[in-house]
Design a protein around this motif. Structure first.
Motif, short mmCIF file in Angstrom:
data_model
loop_
_atom_site.label_atom_id
_atom_site.label_comp_id
_atom_site.label_asym_id
_atom_site.label_seq_id
_atom_site.Cartn_x
_atom_site.Cartn_y
_atom_site.Cartn_z
N GLY A 281 2.84 44.01 112.21
CA GLY A 281 2.92 43.08 110.92
C GLY A 281 3.29 43.84 109.57
O GLY A 281 3.56 43.39 108.59
N SER A 282 3.28 45.15 109.77
CA SER A 282 3.14 46.18 108.58
C SER A 282 4.56 45.88 107.75
O SER A 282 4.45 46.03 106.50
N LEU A 283 5.64 46.09 108.58
CA LEU A 283 7.03 46.05 107.75
C LEU A 283 6.95 44.61 107.20
O LEU A 283 7.42 44.65 106.01
N TYR A 284 6.54 43.65 107.61
CA TYR A 284 6.65 42.13 107.05
C TYR A 284 5.44 41.95 105.92
O TYR A 284 5.93 41.32 105.01
N LEU A 285 4.53 42.62 106.08
CA LEU A 285 3.57 42.63 104.88
C LEU A 285 4.15 43.28 103.55
O LEU A 285 3.92 42.81 102.52
N GLY A 286 4.82 44.48 104.04
CA GLY A 286 5.61 45.34 102.81
C GLY A 286 6.65 44.32 102.45
O GLY A 286 6.81 44.50 101.18
N LEU A 287 7.30 43.66 103.20
CA LEU A 287 8.45 42.80 102.79
C LEU A 287 7.93 41.78 101.93
O LEU A 287 8.18 41.36 100.64
N LEU A 288 6.69 41.04 102.37
CA LEU A 288 6.24 40.11 101.44
C LEU A 288 5.59 40.60 100.15
O LEU A 288 5.59 39.91 99.17
N SER A 289 5.18 41.64 100.06
CA SER A 289 4.54 42.25 98.99
C SER A 289 5.64 42.42 97.89
O SER A 289 5.61 42.29 96.74
N LEU A 290 6.90 42.99 98.38
CA LEU A 290 7.99 43.13 97.59
C LEU A 290 8.58 41.98 97.11
O LEU A 290 8.69 41.63 95.76
N LEU A 291 8.48 40.84 97.75
CA LEU A 291 8.91 39.36 97.42
C LEU A 291 8.03 38.85 96.27
O LEU A 291 8.64 38.40 95.40
N ASP A 292 6.76 39.04 96.51
CA ASP A 292 5.71 38.57 95.48
C ASP A 292 5.74 39.38 94.23
O ASP A 292 5.20 38.61 93.33
N ASN A 293 6.18 40.64 94.50
CA ASN A 293 5.68 41.27 93.25
C ASN A 293 6.73 42.16 92.41
O ASN A 293 6.85 43.01 91.70
N SER A 294 7.98 42.05 92.77
CA SER A 294 9.06 42.56 92.37
C SER A 294 10.08 41.56 91.63
O SER A 294 9.66 40.34 91.71
N GLN A 295 10.99 41.81 90.91
CA GLN A 295 11.83 40.67 90.35
C GLN A 295 13.40 40.67 90.81
O GLN A 295 14.32 40.74 90.18
N LEU A 296 13.39 40.87 92.41
CA LEU A 296 14.66 40.85 92.85
C LEU A 296 15.37 39.59 92.41
O LEU A 296 14.52 38.34 92.48
N VAL A 297 16.63 39.29 92.61
CA VAL A 297 17.48 37.99 92.41
C VAL A 297 18.28 37.71 93.64
O VAL A 297 18.30 38.60 94.63
N ALA A 298 18.54 36.39 93.71
CA ALA A 298 19.42 35.98 94.74
C ALA A 298 20.79 36.68 95.09
O ALA A 298 21.47 37.39 94.00
N GLY A 299 21.06 37.02 96.33
CA GLY A 299 22.25 37.96 96.44
C GLY A 299 21.71 39.25 96.73
O GLY A 299 22.51 40.16 97.50
N ASP A 300 20.60 39.81 96.18
CA ASP A 300 20.15 41.24 96.52
C ASP A 300 20.07 41.28 97.97
O ASP A 300 19.37 40.36 98.62
N ARG A 301 20.16 42.50 98.50
CA ARG A 301 20.01 42.89 99.69
C ARG A 301 18.89 43.81 99.91
O ARG A 301 18.93 44.84 99.34
N VAL A 302 18.02 43.41 100.77
CA VAL A 302 16.85 44.28 101.26
C VAL A 302 17.06 44.96 102.59
O VAL A 302 17.39 44.04 103.61
N GLY A 303 16.74 46.28 102.82
CA GLY A 303 16.90 46.78 104.08
C GLY A 303 15.61 47.19 104.49
O GLY A 303 14.33 47.15 103.87
N LEU A 304 15.58 46.88 105.79
CA LEU A 304 14.23 46.89 106.48
C LEU A 304 14.06 47.93 107.49
O LEU A 304 14.93 47.95 108.60
N PHE A 305 13.32 48.88 107.70
CA PHE A 305 13.14 49.80 108.86
C PHE A 305 11.71 49.76 109.57
O PHE A 305 10.81 49.72 109.14
#
Ligand code: CAA
Length: 385
Positions: A281-305
């Motif tokens: 779950g660690s990568l996805y908790l990181g993703l969730l943290s980014l979604l909750d705490n950043s100001q990314l906008v629609a159309g932005d592309r997020v890379g996942l390793f």
């Protein structure tokens, strides 16, 4: 086709207890800065014996599923390396606890911390063939290395649940996965071992090498560079690990680019700093943290390793949907972390050593937490429903 498939809903669950890393450092006669700065960890989630991957996974999923979802779900896939049974999967128990319609597939999937990604990609492939159906993906683990072990400060636990659908509200897949497999022993848990065997420094090295290789391959295959990504997220065994991998590709970028990606990285690790490793779950908790705490906008592309020791890794990207913030449970996520009870070292060590009885007899427990184990009888775990 140009049908979008992706994450329609996402949530997580951690147990209601944590250990402060300063307390652990003091007890182990270590400089607290080694944990806070050297490893990038402030708190570590601790589970009582009555909360296992089923409890955590079911709780995470229960927060996002509607009755309609439960009718539409065709598969429940649990990615984990903390299974309590070599045969029966946690998925079929969670399927029951959540009252998902019976004509569904339920199974567990494994390759170390990579299992959550394997599950997610499997879900993508299923929905692309059956666009009107949904798949529930759960990445749940309990990371334990043993009291006084080298890995002790990198423990943790929890679960992330994701609902995969067509026309998702949060993130869409871009079908650009690059994978990499290398048969190596950096971290493994042979049958019969309660804790993993780990060559910590080798595992750090293989993680970084896997990332830099896959990054080069991704640039070639998908013709991308760092500028194409609004953020890069990483598997987080401890939060310094992903930072080391990110910094390994810094030499190829201008300085503003490095600062931009490191600022997003800091947003993506806020939750993991307070939870520790939850393996799949660690990568996805990181993703969730980014979604909750950043100001990314629609159309932005997020890379996942994604990285699973042993070693299998994958890099892929997802694109943010219009109004995605409306579909997050950000406030609940902050509250969940803030309301946990801080354990003393003595309480932590006692909780760590408690094991469910395996004598086949009947034993009752009184943990009121949703889906917690309330009885074990004949080596069957019974959960609050
Ligand atoms: N102040 C600030 N920093 C300090 C410090 C202090 N007083 N003392 C030490 N540090 C720094 C060190 O410089 C080091 O930083 P760098 O790595 O940037 O050089 C960092 O703290 C850690 O120090 P050590 O390497 O000496 O720590 P260690 O020998 O105790 O090992 C570990 C650390 C290998 C991560 C160990 O905790 C471990 O084995 N953990 C489990 C394995 C693991 O998590 N591996 C990660 C990759 S594998 C993977 O990703 C899959 C998975 O989920 C397991």
């Amino acid at each position: 086709s140009n049908m979008t498939i992706g994450i329609d809903k996402i949530s997580f669950q951690v147990p209601n207890y944590y250990l402060d890393m300063t307390d652990l450092a003091n007890a182990r006669e270590t400089d607290p800065n080694k944990f806070h700065i050297g490893l990038g960890q402030d708190q570590m989630a601790i589970n009582p014996e009555t909360q296992d991957i089923v409890t955590l996974g079911a709780s995470a999923a229960a927060k996002i599923l509607t009755d309609e979802d439960k009718k539409d779900i065709d598969m429940v896939i649990v990615g984990t390396e903390s299974s309590t049974d070599f045969s029966k999967s946690a998925a079929v128990i969670i399927h029951n606890l959540l009252d998902i319609q019976p004509f569904a597939r339920s199974f567990e999937i494994k390759h170390a911390c990579y299992g959550g990604t394997a599950a997610l990609q499997q879900a993508h492939d299923y929905v692309s063939l059956h666009p009107d159906r949904k798949v529930l993906v759960i990445a749940a683990d309990i990371a334990k290395y043993g009291l006084n072990s080298g890995g002790e400060p990198t423990q943790g636990c929890g679960a992330v649940a994701m609902l995969i659908t067509k026309e998702p509200h949060i993130l869409a897949f871009n079908n650009d996965s690059v994978f990499y497999s290398e048969d190596v022993y950096d971290f493994w848990r042979p049958a019969g071992h309660d804790y993993p065997l780990v060559d910590g420094h080798l595992s750090n090295q293989i993680y970084i090498d896997s990332f830099t290789r896959i990054w080069e391959q991704n640039k070639k295959i998908n013709q991308t560079s760092s500028e194409d990504y609004a953020a890069l997220t990483f598997h987080l065994p401890y939060t310094k690990m992903g930072r080391k991998a990110l910094r390994a590709i810094f030499p190829e970028m201008p300085e503003e680019e490095q600062q931009r990606l490191e600022a997003r990285y800091d947003e993506a690790i806020l939750y993991s700093r307070q939870v520790g490793n939850l393996y799949t779950g660690s990568l996805y908790l990181g993703l969730l943290s980014l979604l909750d705490n950043s100001q990314l906008v629609a159309g932005d592309r997020v890379g996942l390793f994604s990285y699973g020791s042993g070693a299998v890794s994958e890099f892929f990207s997802m694109t943010l949907m219009e109004d995605y913030k409306k579909y997050l449970t950000s406030e609940n996520n902050h509250t969940l972390l803030a309301q946990r009870k801080r354990l003393t070292i003595a309480e932590y060590e006692k909780m760590f050593n408690e094991k469910l009885p395996t004598d086949g007899g009947s034993h009752s427990f009184s943990d009121p937490t949703d889906f917690a184990i309330n009885k074990i009888d004949g080596d069957i775990r019974y959960y609050n429903k």
